[in-house]
Design an enzyme around this catalytic site. Structure first.
Site, PDB file in Angstrom:
ATOM      1  N   GLU A 140       0.890  -1.179   0.000  1.00  0.00           N
ATOM      2  CA  GLU A 140       0.000   0.000   0.000  1.00  0.00           C
ATOM      3  C   GLU A 140       0.917   1.216   0.000  1.00  0.00           C
ATOM      4  O   GLU A 140       1.377   1.655   1.055  1.00  0.00           O
ATOM      5  CB  GLU A 140      -0.882  -0.005   1.255  1.00  0.00           C
ATOM      6  CG  GLU A 140      -1.810  -1.200   1.366  1.00  0.00           C
ATOM      7  CD  GLU A 140      -3.029  -1.109   0.460  1.00  0.00           C
ATOM      8  OE1 GLU A 140      -3.264  -0.040  -0.132  1.00  0.00           O
ATOM      9  OE2 GLU A 140      -3.737  -2.118   0.343  1.00  0.00           O
TER      10      GLU A 140
ATOM     11  N   CYS B 254      -2.396   9.250   2.210  1.00  0.00           N
ATOM     12  CA  CYS B 254      -2.030   8.639   0.928  1.00  0.00           C
ATOM     13  C   CYS B 254      -3.068   9.032  -0.114  1.00  0.00           C
ATOM     14  O   CYS B 254      -2.767   9.072  -1.308  1.00  0.00           O
ATOM     15  CB  CYS B 254      -1.939   7.128   1.081  1.00  0.00           C
ATOM     16  SG  CYS B 254      -3.343   6.429   1.930  1.00  0.00           S
TER      17      CYS B 254
HETATM   18  P1  NAD Z   1       8.157   5.447   4.680  1.00  0.00           P
HETATM   19  O1  NAD Z   1       8.239   4.637   3.436  1.00  0.00           O
HETATM   20  O2  NAD Z   1       9.264   6.373   4.967  1.00  0.00           O
HETATM   21  O3  NAD Z   1       8.046   4.480   5.966  1.00  0.00           O
HETATM   22  C1  NAD Z   1       6.989   3.562   6.105  1.00  0.00           C
HETATM   23  C2  NAD Z   1       7.430   2.405   6.968  1.00  0.00           C
HETATM   24  O4  NAD Z   1       8.396   1.629   6.260  1.00  0.00           O
HETATM   25  C3  NAD Z   1       8.108   2.816   8.269  1.00  0.00           C
HETATM   26  O5  NAD Z   1       7.705   1.937   9.291  1.00  0.00           O
HETATM   27  C4  NAD Z   1       9.586   2.666   7.956  1.00  0.00           C
HETATM   28  O6  NAD Z   1      10.399   2.431   9.089  1.00  0.00           O
HETATM   29  C5  NAD Z   1       9.577   1.461   7.040  1.00  0.00           C
HETATM   30  N1  NAD Z   1      10.689   1.366   6.088  1.00  0.00           N
HETATM   31  C6  NAD Z   1      11.377   2.379   5.512  1.00  0.00           C
HETATM   32  N2  NAD Z   1      12.275   1.892   4.622  1.00  0.00           N
HETATM   33  C7  NAD Z   1      12.120   0.543   4.638  1.00  0.00           C
HETATM   34  C8  NAD Z   1      12.742  -0.521   3.914  1.00  0.00           C
HETATM   35  N3  NAD Z   1      13.683  -0.306   3.002  1.00  0.00           N
HETATM   36  N4  NAD Z   1      12.334  -1.779   4.164  1.00  0.00           N
HETATM   37  C9  NAD Z   1      11.350  -2.035   5.068  1.00  0.00           C
HETATM   38  N5  NAD Z   1      10.743  -1.070   5.785  1.00  0.00           N
HETATM   39  C10 NAD Z   1      11.122   0.207   5.569  1.00  0.00           C
HETATM   40  O7  NAD Z   1       6.761   6.222   4.635  1.00  0.00           O
HETATM   41  P2  NAD Z   1       6.186   7.335   5.622  1.00  0.00           P
HETATM   42  O8  NAD Z   1       6.910   8.604   5.383  1.00  0.00           O
HETATM   43  O9  NAD Z   1       6.077   6.793   7.007  1.00  0.00           O
HETATM   44  O10 NAD Z   1       4.676   7.464   5.070  1.00  0.00           O
HETATM   45  C11 NAD Z   1       4.327   8.218   3.964  1.00  0.00           C
HETATM   46  C12 NAD Z   1       4.159   7.363   2.729  1.00  0.00           C
HETATM   47  O11 NAD Z   1       3.267   6.285   2.985  1.00  0.00           O
HETATM   48  C13 NAD Z   1       3.531   8.134   1.581  1.00  0.00           C
HETATM   49  O12 NAD Z   1       4.171   7.785   0.387  1.00  0.00           O
HETATM   50  C14 NAD Z   1       2.083   7.646   1.582  1.00  0.00           C
HETATM   51  O13 NAD Z   1       1.414   7.795   0.356  1.00  0.00           O
HETATM   52  C15 NAD Z   1       2.268   6.222   1.963  1.00  0.00           C
HETATM   53  N6  NAD Z   1       1.035   5.653   2.513  1.00  0.00           N
HETATM   54  C16 NAD Z   1       0.307   4.827   1.710  1.00  0.00           C
HETATM   55  C17 NAD Z   1      -0.899   4.303   2.162  1.00  0.00           C
HETATM   56  C18 NAD Z   1      -1.729   3.416   1.284  1.00  0.00           C
HETATM   57  O14 NAD Z   1      -2.621   2.759   1.812  1.00  0.00           O
HETATM   58  N7  NAD Z   1      -1.501   3.358  -0.019  1.00  0.00           N
HETATM   59  C19 NAD Z   1      -1.351   4.611   3.462  1.00  0.00           C
HETATM   60  C20 NAD Z   1      -0.571   5.444   4.262  1.00  0.00           C
HETATM   61  C21 NAD Z   1       0.628   5.961   3.767  1.00  0.00           C
END
Ligand code: NAD
Length: 505
Positions: free
Chosen positions: A258, A292
């Site tokens: 997601e 998102c």
């Molecule tokens: P992010 O990608 O920085 O982090 C999300 C999570 O992933 C965190 O828990 C982080 O520690 C972890 N993470 C980071 N790099 C990783 C890796 N290489 N491997 C595994 N885990 C890793 O995102 P954010 O800044 O917390 O959130 C914003 C983003 O999330 C936006 O792009 C938004 O659109 C997206 N989002 C999508 C949905 C959806 O349902 N499509 C919902 C909420 C947020």
């Protein structure tokens, strides 16, 4: 501020499962974007800590999956009841830790309650199909079994609801969960774990059914690479999703992704602007543009564009930005200083690429905005060739793009790498049907006379292209949390083979 915050000493002991443990990595201060205060400090987990949690989750699985689905549903029902009791406190904590408005913090907890209700019903509806066999006196059907351990990686912007979408469905499906919340919002996650633990304790169940592990990307990477994790549900940026997808695919594992969105609203000449304006403003500035599904692009027929822009400027001028815990505020802060600098960079790039600033465009300074995370909601007149318009910036920036022809509007809407949410405002049946047709929106969510944000839990949630293709929450999204088994029983006295093959000896 709330009970969950009272235990915020340096070595916060995070209870993760069948036992309490202290993470052994570096300490991290958690700073509220609301006022810059330190909520507390957490220790980040190491690989060793992670391995212990996996063992405990795996130990809990055989027992949990041996309960009947309605029995598991009853545990989820009790969790929903606990959330009802704690809605105000948890909602406040979410708002204070993440910076969203109190209404939205409470709304997030309500979403958790709603998905619990949905999951309880689902626990009696995990149906398989029965097919007519081509062989006489044979019965063929499919059934669904539990998967095992579900690893949930979640983003900061929905600190609790996204976990609940995954966890409530996983639990009724008989799985146990390991949740790695965003390292930016760990206290909301710890609070949820504590609430669920109360239910487990009351029912004498192993705590390893629900585990939370506080850590940074390292823990997410371990989850993605680990054969013990039967399903990885990852919510976050597209960049994170690509890394997770490769690791999970490398071990032929299962994932639900997601990821980022770049959502647009099309406003045609036939739109009811009284409906469109509030939906656009809420979509663009709600959660300070950090959903998102936030509206990032407005695709407007050129004939009505000047009038719509004046109306939007008017609406934006009335927005109150400030402490999200005050009911007076429409919009709170961004999550941190890095997000503010991304907001500023995107505006700079947009103006360099030929965009024209209509409203906002800068950080808000002043005593009431001491955390340094408050920005002005921003409107930019853009054109469809600007490359910045194809990127997701997690901030309240709305690009207004004109169009002349309906097909052009659809083309602009689809011409981005992401495919999460989309919407059209029109009272014209032909336009709305075309928008929903095969030739219309290419997104996972397509709304008519509703904005892009604020999905209901009853539908399957998720998006196409770089949004990752996953589906969560309602409809039949539960199927991704179980393994399908096709069974055929021969109750004849013969041994007929499929496809009419004869094998005689
Ligand atoms: P992010 O990608 O920085 O982090 C999300 C999570 O992933 C965190 O828990 C982080 O520690 C972890 N993470 C980071 N790099 C990783 C890796 N290489 N491997 C595994 N885990 C890793 O995102 P954010 O800044 O917390 O959130 C914003 C983003 O999330 C936006 O792009 C938004 O659109 C997206 N989002 C999508 C949905 C959806 O349902 N499509 C919902 C909420 C947020």
């Amino acid at each position: 501020m709330v009970d969950y915050l009272s235990n915020n000493e340096e070595n916060y002991s995070v209870s993760t499962g069948c036992y309490s443990w202290k993470a052994s990595g570096a300490s991290k201060d958690i700073v509220s974007p609301v006022d810059g205060a330190i909520l507390g400090s957490v220790k980040l987990s190491t690989e060793d800590d992670y391995n212990k949690v996996v063992i405990k989750a795996k130990e809990a699985f055989p027992y949990w999956s041996s309960l009947t689905a309605p029995e598991r549903g009853d545990i989820v029902r009790q969790f929903g009841d606990e959330l009802r009791n704690d809605k105000n406190e948890l909602g406040k904590l979410v708002s204070y830790e993440m910076g969203k408005s109190l209404q939205e913090g409470l709304g997030e907890v309500q979403e958790m309650i709603d998905i619990c209700d949905f999951a309880v019903g689902l626990s009696r509806q995990l149906y398989g199909l029965q097919m007519h066999s081509e062989r006489p006196n044979h019965r063929m059907f499919e059934q669904w079994h539990s998967l095992g351990v579900v690893g949930i990686i979640s983003a900061f912007n929905f600190p609790v609801a996204v976990w609940a979408w995954n966890a409530a469905i996983s639990w009724v499906c008989g799985n146990v969960c390991i949740w790695k919340p965003s390292e930016k919002t760990p206290f909301s996650a710890i609070a949820c774990q504590e609430i669920f633990k109360r239910v487990l304790k009351k029912n004498g169940l192993p705590e390893g059914i629900s585990n939370v592990i506080i850590g940074d990307a390292l823990i997410g990477k371990l989850i993605a690479s680990d054969h013990n994790i039967n399903l990885v549900s990852a919510t976050g940026s597209t960049q994170m999703g690509k890394s997770v997808a490769q690791k999970v695919a490398g071990r032929l594992g299962k994932s639900i992704l997601e990821l980022g969105g770049n959502n647009a609203i099309i406003v045609t000449q036939q739109a009811d602007l009284n409906q469109a304006i509030p939906a656009i403003v809420f979509g663009a500035v709600g959660t300070a543009g950090q959903r998102c599904t936030s509206t990032r692009r407005l695709i407007v027929h050129n004939e009505i564009l000047p009038d719509l822009v004046v109306k939007l400027e008017n609406a934006y001028a009335q927005l109150r930005i400030g402490n999200p815990l005050s009911e007076n505020s429409h919009m709170g802060p961004l999550i941190d200083h890095e997000a503010v600098s991304l907001y500023e960079k995107t505006i700079d790039t947009a103006l360099r690429e030929g965009g024209e600033l209509i409203f906002g465009g800068s950080k808000i300074e002043g005593e009431d905005y001491g955390s340094g995370c408050y920005v002005k909601p921003t409107l930019i007149r853009a054109n469809k060739t600007m490359s910045i318009v194809t990127k997701e910036t997690f901030a309240p920036i709305l690009f207004v793009i004109g169009y002349d022809d309906f097909n052009e509007a659809i083309q602009i809407q689809n011409n981005v790498p992401q495919g999460l949410s989309s919407s059209i405002f029109t009272l014209n049946l032909r336009e709305s049907e075309l928008f929903l047709s095969q030739k219309g929106s290419d997104c996972g969510i397509a709304n008519v006379n509703i904005g892009t944000s604020g999905a209901e839990i009853g539908g399957a949630f998720g998006g196409e292209k770089e949004t990752g293709g996953g589906r969560e929450s309602g409809s039949d999204a539960w199927k991704a949390y179980m393994r399908r088994q096709t069974c055929t029983i021969n109750y004849s006295t013969e041994m007929p083979l499929a496809q009419g093959i004869k094998f005689k000896f």
